[in-house]
Design a protein around this motif. Structure first.
Motif, PDB file in Angstrom:
ATOM      1  N   ILE A 362       0.840  -1.200   0.000  1.00  0.00           N
ATOM      2  CA  ILE A 362       0.000   0.000   0.000  1.00  0.00           C
ATOM      3  C   ILE A 362       0.873   1.247   0.000  1.00  0.00           C
ATOM      4  N   LEU A 363       1.900   1.264   0.850  1.00  0.00           N
ATOM      5  CA  LEU A 363       2.790   2.423   0.926  1.00  0.00           C
ATOM      6  C   LEU A 363       3.595   2.589  -0.357  1.00  0.00           C
ATOM      7  N   GLU A 364       3.944   1.478  -1.001  1.00  0.00           N
ATOM      8  CA  GLU A 364       4.667   1.561  -2.268  1.00  0.00           C
ATOM      9  C   GLU A 364       3.809   2.199  -3.349  1.00  0.00           C
ATOM     10  N   GLN A 365       2.519   1.859  -3.364  1.00  0.00           N
ATOM     11  CA  GLN A 365       1.622   2.361  -4.403  1.00  0.00           C
ATOM     12  C   GLN A 365       1.430   3.864  -4.330  1.00  0.00           C
ATOM     13  N   VAL A 366       1.506   4.435  -3.144  1.00  0.00           N
ATOM     14  CA  VAL A 366       1.251   5.873  -2.988  1.00  0.00           C
ATOM     15  C   VAL A 366       2.527   6.673  -2.733  1.00  0.00           C
ATOM     16  N   GLY A 367       3.689   6.046  -2.916  1.00  0.00           N
ATOM     17  CA  GLY A 367       4.941   6.767  -2.816  1.00  0.00           C
ATOM     18  C   GLY A 367       5.409   7.087  -1.412  1.00  0.00           C
ATOM     19  N   LEU A 368       4.934   6.329  -0.405  1.00  0.00           N
ATOM     20  CA  LEU A 368       5.339   6.582   0.979  1.00  0.00           C
ATOM     21  C   LEU A 368       6.407   5.613   1.473  1.00  0.00           C
ATOM     22  N   ILE A 369       6.755   4.637   0.642  1.00  0.00           N
ATOM     23  CA  ILE A 369       7.684   3.602   1.099  1.00  0.00           C
ATOM     24  C   ILE A 369       9.053   4.182   1.429  1.00  0.00           C
ATOM     25  N   GLY A 370       9.464   5.238   0.731  1.00  0.00           N
ATOM     26  CA  GLY A 370      10.759   5.848   0.999  1.00  0.00           C
ATOM     27  C   GLY A 370      10.864   6.378   2.417  1.00  0.00           C
ATOM     28  N   SER A 371       9.785   6.996   2.897  1.00  0.00           N
ATOM     29  CA  SER A 371       9.788   7.530   4.257  1.00  0.00           C
ATOM     30  C   SER A 371       9.931   6.418   5.280  1.00  0.00           C
ATOM     31  N   SER A 402      14.148  -0.587  -1.193  1.00  0.00           N
ATOM     32  CA  SER A 402      13.092  -0.814  -2.184  1.00  0.00           C
ATOM     33  C   SER A 402      13.507  -0.242  -3.539  1.00  0.00           C
ATOM     34  N   PRO A 403      13.049  -0.839  -4.650  1.00  0.00           N
ATOM     35  CA  PRO A 403      13.342  -0.267  -5.977  1.00  0.00           C
ATOM     36  C   PRO A 403      12.957   1.203  -6.080  1.00  0.00           C
ATOM     37  N   LYS A 404      11.851   1.583  -5.439  1.00  0.00           N
ATOM     38  CA  LYS A 404      11.397   2.975  -5.535  1.00  0.00           C
ATOM     39  C   LYS A 404      12.256   3.926  -4.708  1.00  0.00           C
ATOM     40  N   ASP A 405      13.035   3.389  -3.767  1.00  0.00           N
ATOM     41  CA  ASP A 405      13.911   4.252  -2.978  1.00  0.00           C
ATOM     42  C   ASP A 405      14.940   4.955  -3.854  1.00  0.00           C
ATOM     43  N   PHE A 406      15.328   4.303  -4.944  1.00  0.00           N
ATOM     44  CA  PHE A 406      16.315   4.899  -5.834  1.00  0.00           C
ATOM     45  C   PHE A 406      15.756   6.138  -6.536  1.00  0.00           C
ATOM     46  N   TYR A 407      14.423   6.201  -6.663  1.00  0.00           N
ATOM     47  CA  TYR A 407      13.801   7.346  -7.315  1.00  0.00           C
ATOM     48  C   TYR A 407      13.560   8.497  -6.341  1.00  0.00           C
ATOM     49  N   TYR A 408      13.172   8.154  -5.109  1.00  0.00           N
ATOM     50  CA  TYR A 408      12.723   9.174  -4.173  1.00  0.00           C
ATOM     51  C   TYR A 408      13.796   9.650  -3.188  1.00  0.00           C
ATOM     52  N   THR A 436      15.155  -6.216  -9.267  1.00  0.00           N
ATOM     53  CA  THR A 436      14.355  -5.173  -9.915  1.00  0.00           C
ATOM     54  C   THR A 436      14.832  -3.777  -9.545  1.00  0.00           C
ATOM     55  N   ALA A 437      15.458  -3.639  -8.377  1.00  0.00           N
ATOM     56  CA  ALA A 437      15.962  -2.325  -7.980  1.00  0.00           C
ATOM     57  C   ALA A 437      17.060  -1.857  -8.908  1.00  0.00           C
ATOM     58  N   ILE A 438      17.761  -2.807  -9.532  1.00  0.00           N
ATOM     59  CA  ILE A 438      18.849  -2.460 -10.432  1.00  0.00           C
ATOM     60  C   ILE A 438      18.388  -2.453 -11.878  1.00  0.00           C
ATOM     61  N   ALA A 439      17.564  -3.422 -12.237  1.00  0.00           N
ATOM     62  CA  ALA A 439      17.189  -3.601 -13.638  1.00  0.00           C
ATOM     63  C   ALA A 439      16.487  -2.392 -14.227  1.00  0.00           C
TER      64      ALA A 439
END
Length: 560
Positions: A362-371, A402-408, A436-439
């Motif tokens: 859920i947090l990944e979907q809304v961009g909160l996983i980085g926090s 997380s893969p999204k951590d690299f973006y945020y 997937t974090a690298i790919a």
């Protein structure tokens, strides 16, 4: 002319809104609730039922939405709006105030509170003619999509409400429909073809609905339907899908549709909520190729309310310390504890502990996983600092990225800053990443990891073998540790073949100067087998499940 003010949207429960409106009627000539999507007045009964009244613009004796509708503007900008209307020799001062109502089932309902005052000052003939011209020219454009020619969202809401109101004895459905991966149409065939397909879809939906239904385009590739019961609804939807698929003839791409269906049992629900619930159903099957339609259920609503609660309360719960780390030991074949993996848990005030499965996605979907991840990394660094000079000083902790951590997040700066803040060695804070974090961004993300390695951090590849780029990743990324998930290997019914694969992977990792960790170890036999194959460190329920820090320390004392 509409004006905009800074405004904090107010929230009311269905129990308090009528009393609040009554208190306002002392100051205004008309106080009413308006659904800006459906252009209708709304009343709320004492037991929380919504009742839709006349079209709101009927006050001015018009037959369509006002050209400068401030309720529509207020609803979509979440700010107060005001305007002037002239009718029958009177000047109407209108304030449109967006509010959120909590309905009986706890659903949020966005609508507007309209506060209207009028005087007997007659407007000039010229002004009246301007207003009249606005009404006459805005009717079609305000309710129809300029590209496809079918109803737009506003027109659909109005048409669906009329259909439902005039057919109270019939069984009706509100259906959301969209096309999977439509962006590929523009990529493969060009924007002109994409627009041509959208027009074609709109025509098909309108023809299939006929005079007894309503079809509209909500924006993008999202369409809405309101229809009465069909003899065979599945067959009817398949016909739509088949006709839409024929809009493109290509061996490499097929237009595929998904549908979400809301059974209209409560006709007093706003059309927007009916559609949202149909779309909720559609979203639940979007990635499932085995089904192309499904019905909305109360379970989906409960899940949506649960997810929204998690999102709404996340930041305050993070600040109050409800998220903590659990540690799962990582042990050598000789029983020596090397360190542990940090896994987050959500400890509710009730004492219940939620595992990551309940909230991470859920947090990944809304961009909160980085926090959350950054918070966990700091807890790990803080714990390593507490262990300095104790019997746990030699242990490391590994944390997940997380893969999204690299973006945020600026990972290359965050980890060194944590080590400096808590005065710990980078070698004690291991960084786990998945394939997937690298790919997704191979060159950029690898440069970040190489920078961290240069600063003394240990980089681990987690869940090796689950992705499609495992071997290529090993070739390009000089990681320090390879983690093999035993659950992946256990899917095989042939132990000999599994051992051949495991032995090859472990041997390859050793030749690349990588340590090998096997996670998911549950039995003595697995431990002995992986040990014989050359695995260095083990993690799993055979040793310990993830446990609170204090329990981990007690566990470690017995081994150290």
């Amino acid at each position: 002319m509409a004006t905009e003010n800074t405004y904090q949207v107010k929230k009311y429960s269905y129990k308090e809104i009528n009393a609040s409106m009554d208190s306002m009627r002392v100051m205004f000539d008309i106080v009413r609730l308006v659904d800006a999507e459906e252009c209708r007045e709304v009343n709320i009964s004492a037991d929380g039922e919504l009742c839709f009244g006349r079209e709101c613009y009927a006050v001015w004796n018009a037959d369509h939405r006002c050209a400068n509708c401030t309720s529509f503007q207020a609803c979509h900008t979440q700010s107060k709006k005001s305007r002037v209307e002239y009718f029958n020799g009177k000047t109407f001062q209108i304030q449109s105030v967006p509010i959120v109502l909590t309905l009986k089932d706890e659903s949020p309902y966005c609508c507007n509170l309209e506060l209207i005052s009028f005087t007997d000052d007659a407007a000039s003939d010229a002004m009246l003619q301007v207003e009249k011209d606005k009404w006459e020219t805005s009717g079609y454009l305000s309710t129809h999509d300029t590209l496809t020619g079918i109803l737009n969202w506003d027109g659909f809401c109005k048409g669906a409400r009329n259909l439902i109101s005039n057919n109270s004895e019939k069984k009706l459905f509100v259906i959301s429909a969209d096309v999977d991966n439509f962006r590929l149409v523009n990529t493969l065939f060009g924007n002109s073809k994409g627009n041509e397909v959208l027009v074609g879809i709109a025509k098909i939906l309108e023809e299939m609905c006929g005079s007894s239904g309503v079809a509209g385009r909500c924006g993008g590739v999202n369409f809405a339907l309101c229809i009465d019961e069909k003899d065979d609804l599945e067959k009817w939807l398949r016909q739509i899908s088949s006709k839409v698929a024929e809009l493109i003839h290509s061996p490499s791409f097929t237009l595929t549709m998904h549908f979400g269906i809301f059974d209209v049992k409560n006709q007093n629900l706003p059309i927007s909520i009916m559609y949202d619930r149909s779309y909720m159903a559609l979203e639940s099957i979007r990635t499932d190729e085995s089904v192309f339609y499904t019905y909305f259920t109360d379970e989906l609503l409960e899940q949506a309310v649960h997810e929204q609660k998690i999102i709404n309360e996340f930041k305050s719960n993070l600040k109050s310390g409800q998220f903590i780390i659990y540690l799962q030991p990582q042990v050598t074949k000789d029983g020596v504890i090397e360190g542990a993996e940090c896994l987050v848990r959500w400890c509710l005030p009730s004492g219940d502990v939620l595992p990551p499965l309940e909230f991470i996605e859920i947090l990944e979907q809304v961009g909160l996983i980085g926090s959350l991840d950054e918070y966990v990394w700091e807890l790990a660094a803080k714990q390593l600092s507490k262990w300095k000079g104790t019997e746990f000083d030699k242990l490391y902790l590994s944390v997940n990225v997380s893969p999204k951590d690299f973006y945020y997040l600026d990972i290359a700066k965050i980890f060194p800053a944590l080590c400096k803040k808590y005065d710990i060695s980078p070698s004690k804070l291991h960084i786990e990443i998945t394939e997937t974090a690298i790919a997704d961004e191979m060159s950029g993300n690898m440069a970040i990891l190489e920078s961290l390695q240069a600063n003394g951090f240990t980089v681990e590849i987690d869940d090796f073998g689950k992705g499609s780029s495992s071997l290529g990743l090993l070739k390009d990324l000089k990681a320090d540790v390879l983690k093999i998930d035993m659950r992946f290997i256990q899917r095989s019914s042939d132990d000999d073949r599994s051992n051949v694969i495991l032995e090859s992977v472990i041997d390859m990792a050793k030749k690349l100067h990588m340590e090998v960790i096997s996670e998911g170890i549950e039995t003595k036999a697995q431990l002995n087998n992986l040990s014989e194959l050359g695995c260095d460190v083990f993690q799993g329920f055979y040793f310990s499940k993830p446990i609170p820090v204090a329990a981990f320390e007690q566990y470690a004392k017995k081994i150290l």
